[in-house]
Design a protein around this motif. Structure first.
Motif, mmCIF file in Angstrom:
data_model
loop_
_atom_site.group_PDB
_atom_site.id
_atom_site.type_symbol
_atom_site.label_atom_id
_atom_site.label_comp_id
_atom_site.label_asym_id
_atom_site.label_seq_id
_atom_site.Cartn_x
_atom_site.Cartn_y
_atom_site.Cartn_z
ATOM 1 N N ILE A 1 0.634 -1.014 0.057
ATOM 2 C CA ILE A 1 0.036 -0.072 0.005
ATOM 3 C C ILE A 1 1.066 1.174 -0.023
ATOM 4 C CG2 ILE A 1 -1.597 1.448 1.297
ATOM 5 C CD1 ILE A 1 -2.810 -1.188 2.380
ATOM 6 N N ARG A 2 0.424 2.115 -0.668
ATOM 7 C CA ARG A 2 1.330 3.424 -0.710
ATOM 8 C C ARG A 2 0.042 4.577 -0.380
ATOM 9 N NH1 ARG A 2 6.171 4.252 -3.503
ATOM 10 N NH2 ARG A 2 5.407 6.783 -3.504
ATOM 11 N N TYR A 3 0.473 5.371 0.385
ATOM 12 C CA TYR A 3 -0.364 6.669 0.970
ATOM 13 C C TYR A 3 -0.251 7.966 -0.041
ATOM 14 C CZ TYR A 3 -1.068 3.820 4.921
ATOM 15 O OH TYR A 3 -1.164 2.596 5.622
ATOM 16 N N TRP A 4 0.465 7.712 -1.000
ATOM 17 C CA TRP A 4 0.718 8.780 -2.264
ATOM 18 C C TRP A 4 1.537 8.094 -3.272
ATOM 19 C CZ3 TRP A 4 4.909 11.164 -4.385
ATOM 20 C CH2 TRP A 4 5.968 10.694 -4.008
ATOM 21 N N TYR A 5 0.923 8.854 -4.403
ATOM 22 C CA TYR A 5 1.627 8.104 -5.643
ATOM 23 C C TYR A 5 2.235 9.570 -6.581
ATOM 24 C CZ TYR A 5 -1.093 3.729 -5.127
ATOM 25 O OH TYR A 5 -1.266 2.436 -4.698
ATOM 26 N N ALA B 1 9.647 13.166 4.549
ATOM 27 C CA ALA B 1 10.109 11.773 4.614
ATOM 28 C C ALA B 1 10.579 11.397 3.165
ATOM 29 C CB ALA B 1 9.222 10.895 5.162
ATOM 30 N N GLU B 2 9.929 11.850 2.230
ATOM 31 C CA GLU B 2 10.297 11.340 0.896
ATOM 32 C C GLU B 2 11.504 12.269 0.620
ATOM 33 O OE1 GLU B 2 10.377 10.034 -3.128
ATOM 34 O OE2 GLU B 2 9.217 9.129 -0.908
ATOM 35 N N LEU B 3 11.608 13.419 0.713
ATOM 36 C CA LEU B 3 12.677 14.278 0.457
ATOM 37 C C LEU B 3 14.171 13.911 1.107
ATOM 38 C CD1 LEU B 3 11.366 18.019 0.394
ATOM 39 C CD2 LEU B 3 11.988 16.453 -1.448
ATOM 40 N N SER C 1 6.846 4.412 6.673
ATOM 41 C CA SER C 1 5.497 4.128 6.373
ATOM 42 C C SER C 1 4.641 3.885 7.341
ATOM 43 C CB SER C 1 5.872 2.948 5.258
ATOM 44 O OG SER C 1 6.176 1.791 6.017
ATOM 45 N N GLY C 2 5.005 3.262 8.315
ATOM 46 C CA GLY C 2 4.079 3.229 9.653
ATOM 47 C C GLY C 2 3.428 4.295 10.296
ATOM 48 N N VAL C 3 4.320 5.199 10.252
ATOM 49 C CA VAL C 3 4.045 6.639 10.885
ATOM 50 C C VAL C 3 3.201 7.124 9.862
ATOM 51 C CG1 VAL C 3 4.984 8.874 11.646
ATOM 52 C CG2 VAL C 3 6.292 6.726 11.950
ATOM 53 N N VAL C 4 3.545 7.220 8.540
ATOM 54 C CA VAL C 4 2.520 7.826 7.683
ATOM 55 C C VAL C 4 1.223 7.264 7.731
ATOM 56 C CG1 VAL C 4 2.150 8.186 5.163
ATOM 57 C CG2 VAL C 4 4.500 8.496 6.074
ATOM 58 N N PRO D 1 -0.151 -3.785 5.288
ATOM 59 C CA PRO D 1 0.244 -2.871 4.293
ATOM 60 C C PRO D 1 0.327 -3.574 3.059
ATOM 61 C CG PRO D 1 2.233 -3.625 5.855
ATOM 62 C CD PRO D 1 0.826 -3.994 6.255
ATOM 63 N N SER D 2 -0.001 -4.918 3.169
ATOM 64 C CA SER D 2 0.008 -5.757 1.416
ATOM 65 C C SER D 2 -1.553 -5.951 1.430
ATOM 66 C CB SER D 2 0.695 -6.784 1.711
ATOM 67 O OG SER D 2 0.184 -7.789 2.669
ATOM 68 N N SER D 3 -2.455 -5.346 1.827
ATOM 69 C CA SER D 3 -3.832 -5.640 1.644
ATOM 70 C C SER D 3 -4.514 -4.798 0.630
ATOM 71 C CB SER D 3 -4.652 -5.444 2.970
ATOM 72 O OG SER D 3 -6.023 -5.755 2.679
#
Length: 295
Positions: free
Chosen positions: A39-43, A106-108, A116-119, A170-172
């Motif tokens: 799972i991604r929270y942004w693309y 976090a990305e920068l 990712s868990g915090v996000v 996160p893999s659902s």
């Protein structure tokens, strides 16, 4: 947000964001396969310009800060006024700004995978605070407007549950899909509320729009119905709108799944399975040739 524009603009932004996530989530699932999907929270925006990679996060952060400013300045009157409902709306956008700002940072620093868990927790907090502030809203919405807001709370609750499920699993793929679709649903419902609560010609029969005047706090009950029967009919129409919008989202999602499933080939298909499929096709061709030669 107690205006037509105050519902249409954030609603459109949420709907587009949810559609962006839904399409990318489905594409990622069919490309990577069930075993490699995460799972991604942004693309990222995969365009010709690398600088546009973080467009989604920058848009979310900028929109949130702009929305907070508009609430503090009491749009459309554009003057500072300490109104509890405005500050409640601004607080909802504050949590969205925290989520997008942290994800961007976090990305920068190239630590998004580790964090990712915090996000995920921050994403869930956006919906939890939205639900909390809607449920205990200082503007006690009554009548038809109250029913629309109660249905909105159902959608936000689904978003919260999906965000928590996405954080813990996160893999659902179902959790990711429900999360993106619920964001689309929130956006569409916001826009639907804007039309049916703030545009007089869309107000149900037997009811009238009660538009706010001046800068007072006269925001309770955007629609007033003359009789009990008119109230029940208006609520029934709202329930139908709720179901129809959900059906439209599912139809769109199903079509995207069917389209991408035919185009994308998962990377984790075993070689033996592919060979078995090829052998099955060869046997089918051989049988067809035999039947044609010996009718």
């Amino acid at each position: 947000m107690g205006t037509f524009v105050g519902h249409i603009v954030p609603g459109l932004a949420l709907a587009l964001l949810g559609l962006w996530h839904a399409v990318n989530t489905i594409r990622s699932y069919f490309l990577k396969g069930p075993a490699n999907f995460t799972i991604r929270y942004w693309y990222p925006w995969n365009g010709p310009l690398p600088k546009l990679k973080h467009t989604e996060l920058i848009f979310l952060l900028s929109f949130s800060l702009f929305a907070i400013l508009m609430q503090i300045l009491d749009y459309p009157f554009l003057h500072f006024a300490f109104k509890l409902n405005n500050f409640e709306h601004a607080t909802m956008f504050l949590h969205l700004a925290i989520f997008s700002g942290f994800s961007l940072c976090a990305e920068l620093i190239q630590s998004l995978h580790i964090l990712s868990g915090v996000v995920g927790v921050l994403a869930a907090s956006v919906f939890s605070q939205e639900l909390f502030l809607l449920h205990f809203h200082s503007a006690d919405h009554v009548g038809l407007e109250g029913h629309y807001h109660w249905l909105l709370q159902l959608i936000v609750f689904i978003s919260l549950v999906a965000a928590l499920a996405a954080t813990f699993f996160p893999s659902s793929f179902p959790a990711a899909l429900i999360l993106s679709n619920s964001v689309v649903f929130q956006g569409c419902w916001f826009m639907n509320m804007g039309f049916f609560l703030w545009i007089p010609k869309f107000v149900p029969a037997g009811c009238i729009a009660r538009l706010p005047e001046g800068s007072g706090d006269d925001m309770l009950g955007a629609v007033i119905c003359a009789t009990r029967e008119a109230v029940l009919r208006a609520r029934a129409l709202a329930n139908l709108q709720f179901s129809w919008i959900l059906a439209a989202i599912f139809i769109f999602t199903g079509c995207i799944c069917l389209k991408l499933a035919g185009r994308c080939k998962p990377r984790d298909i075993p070689v033996d399975y592919e060979q078995l499929q090829n052998k099955g096709a060869d046997v089918h061709i051989a049988m067809s040739s035999f039947l044609q030669a010996h009718p």
